[in-house]
Design a protein around this motif. Structure first.
Motif, short mmCIF file in Angstrom:
data_model
loop_
_atom_site.label_atom_id
_atom_site.label_comp_id
_atom_site.label_asym_id
_atom_site.label_seq_id
_atom_site.Cartn_x
_atom_site.Cartn_y
_atom_site.Cartn_z
N MET A 1 41.14 70.56 -18.86
CA MET A 1 40.46 71.80 -18.76
C MET A 1 39.70 72.24 -20.20
SD MET A 1 40.07 72.66 -15.66
CE MET A 1 40.83 72.88 -14.18
N LYS A 2 40.66 72.21 -21.10
CA LYS A 2 40.04 72.52 -22.49
C LYS A 2 38.91 71.62 -22.99
CE LYS A 2 43.91 74.80 -23.90
NZ LYS A 2 44.38 75.49 -25.07
N LYS A 3 39.04 70.32 -22.67
CA LYS A 3 37.97 69.50 -23.07
C LYS A 3 36.73 69.67 -22.27
CE LYS A 3 40.81 65.21 -23.99
NZ LYS A 3 40.94 63.86 -23.81
N ARG A 4 36.67 69.87 -20.90
CA ARG A 4 35.72 70.17 -20.11
C ARG A 4 34.98 71.47 -20.67
NH1 ARG A 4 35.14 68.01 -14.79
NH2 ARG A 4 33.79 69.54 -14.29
N MET A 5 35.80 72.56 -21.03
CA MET A 5 35.18 73.58 -21.72
C MET A 5 34.51 73.53 -22.88
SD MET A 5 34.93 77.10 -21.28
CE MET A 5 36.08 78.54 -21.27
N PHE A 6 35.13 72.50 -23.81
CA PHE A 6 34.56 72.30 -25.14
C PHE A 6 33.32 71.53 -24.89
CE2 PHE A 6 33.93 68.85 -28.31
CZ PHE A 6 33.64 69.69 -29.38
N PHE A 7 33.04 70.30 -24.15
CA PHE A 7 32.00 69.96 -23.71
C PHE A 7 30.79 70.82 -23.04
CE2 PHE A 7 34.62 66.13 -24.40
CZ PHE A 7 34.07 65.57 -25.54
N GLY A 8 31.27 71.64 -22.14
CA GLY A 8 30.47 72.39 -21.53
C GLY A 8 29.86 73.37 -22.53
N ILE A 9 30.44 73.89 -23.54
CA ILE A 9 29.85 74.79 -24.54
C ILE A 9 29.07 74.04 -25.51
CG2 ILE A 9 30.26 76.12 -26.44
CD1 ILE A 9 30.90 77.60 -23.76
N LEU A 10 29.61 72.75 -25.76
CA LEU A 10 28.68 71.93 -26.64
C LEU A 10 27.36 71.53 -25.96
CD1 LEU A 10 28.51 70.19 -29.07
CD2 LEU A 10 29.41 67.95 -27.75
N CYS A 11 27.45 71.32 -24.82
CA CYS A 11 26.05 71.08 -23.99
C CYS A 11 25.10 72.27 -23.75
CB CYS A 11 26.58 70.72 -22.50
SG CYS A 11 26.87 68.98 -22.33
N TYR A 12 25.79 73.81 -24.00
CA TYR A 12 25.09 74.71 -23.96
C TYR A 12 24.25 75.22 -25.16
CZ TYR A 12 23.70 79.59 -23.51
OH TYR A 12 22.87 80.50 -23.39
N ILE A 13 25.28 74.78 -26.33
CA ILE A 13 24.51 74.79 -27.69
C ILE A 13 23.43 73.88 -27.88
CG2 ILE A 13 25.01 74.31 -30.07
CD1 ILE A 13 28.02 75.69 -29.33
N ILE A 14 23.64 72.63 -27.15
CA ILE A 14 22.26 71.60 -27.58
C ILE A 14 21.43 72.04 -26.63
CG2 ILE A 14 21.81 69.18 -26.76
CD1 ILE A 14 24.68 68.41 -27.57
N SER A 15 21.40 72.62 -25.66
CA SER A 15 20.41 73.21 -24.76
C SER A 15 19.55 74.12 -25.55
CB SER A 15 20.75 73.69 -23.32
OG SER A 15 19.94 74.40 -22.56
N LEU A 16 20.39 75.27 -26.13
CA LEU A 16 19.60 76.20 -26.99
C LEU A 16 18.80 75.47 -27.88
CD1 LEU A 16 22.15 79.07 -27.09
CD2 LEU A 16 20.15 78.78 -25.44
N GLY A 17 19.49 74.59 -28.65
CA GLY A 17 18.79 73.81 -29.70
C GLY A 17 17.41 73.13 -29.38
N CYS A 18 17.49 72.44 -28.13
CA CYS A 18 16.55 71.98 -27.45
C CYS A 18 15.26 73.01 -27.33
CB CYS A 18 16.62 71.18 -26.36
SG CYS A 18 17.36 69.82 -26.44
N LEU A 19 15.57 74.30 -26.91
CA LEU A 19 14.76 75.31 -26.68
C LEU A 19 14.38 75.80 -27.91
CD1 LEU A 19 16.38 77.24 -23.71
CD2 LEU A 19 14.22 75.81 -23.84
N ALA A 20 15.13 75.93 -29.05
CA ALA A 20 14.60 76.26 -30.17
C ALA A 20 13.65 75.15 -30.98
CB ALA A 20 15.92 76.25 -31.23
N PHE A 21 13.79 74.04 -30.83
CA PHE A 21 12.81 72.89 -30.99
C PHE A 21 11.59 73.02 -30.31
CE2 PHE A 21 16.17 70.14 -32.76
CZ PHE A 21 15.79 70.14 -34.12
N CYS A 22 11.65 73.40 -29.09
CA CYS A 22 10.34 73.65 -28.02
C CYS A 22 9.69 74.76 -28.84
CB CYS A 22 10.92 74.17 -26.97
SG CYS A 22 11.32 72.78 -25.73
N GLY A 23 10.38 75.93 -29.22
CA GLY A 23 9.76 76.99 -29.78
C GLY A 23 8.96 76.69 -31.19
N TYR A 24 9.81 75.83 -31.92
CA TYR A 24 9.05 75.51 -33.25
C TYR A 24 7.88 74.65 -33.10
CZ TYR A 24 8.94 73.07 -37.48
OH TYR A 24 8.48 72.71 -38.98
#
Length: 115
Positions: A1-24
């Motif tokens: 469960m902790k691995k799923r949580m870690f990778f889930g949060i990592l995917c969310y951070i990457i998603s926000l990073g992609c949106l930041a690049f979109c804005g840039y």
């Protein structure tokens, strides 16, 4: 469960990073550093990446319990706030590209354009 949580949060951070690049890249296109075609194609690439990673985040943080019901690894309020933040940013970027198209390629909103 902790691995799923870690990778889930990592995917969310990457998603926000992609949106930041979109804005840039949208900003660079607006200022004229990139051509509109290059800026739009780069925007679409990162926007799709953001959507994918947002989907991965949702899938990783939702599991089926032993009784067959969905169980979320993140509490309801933070999960909803995180999802809503990404959605608002994504929609705002799409609205920006609509505005950019309408002001530069049609006479519909020409009174808003500086040109």
């Amino acid at each position: 469960m902790k691995k799923r949580m870690f990778f889930g949060i990592l995917c969310y951070i990457i998603s926000l990073g992609c949106l930041a690049f979109c804005g840039y890249f949208s900003y660079l296109t607006f200022n004229g550093t990139f051509s509109e075609l290059q800026g739009f194609l780069t925007f679409i690439l990162f926007w799709i990446g953001s959507y994918w990673f947002s989907t991965f985040y949702n899938q990783l943080t939702t599991v089926k319990g032993k009784d067959g019901k969905k169980k979320h690894l993140i509490a309801k309020t933070p999960r909803r706030l995180m999802g809503d933040a990404a959605t608002v940013i994504s929609v705002a970027l799409i609205v920006f590209w609509g505005y950019l198209y309408l002001t530069r390629h049609t006479s519909l909103l020409s009174f808003l354009s500086d040109k």
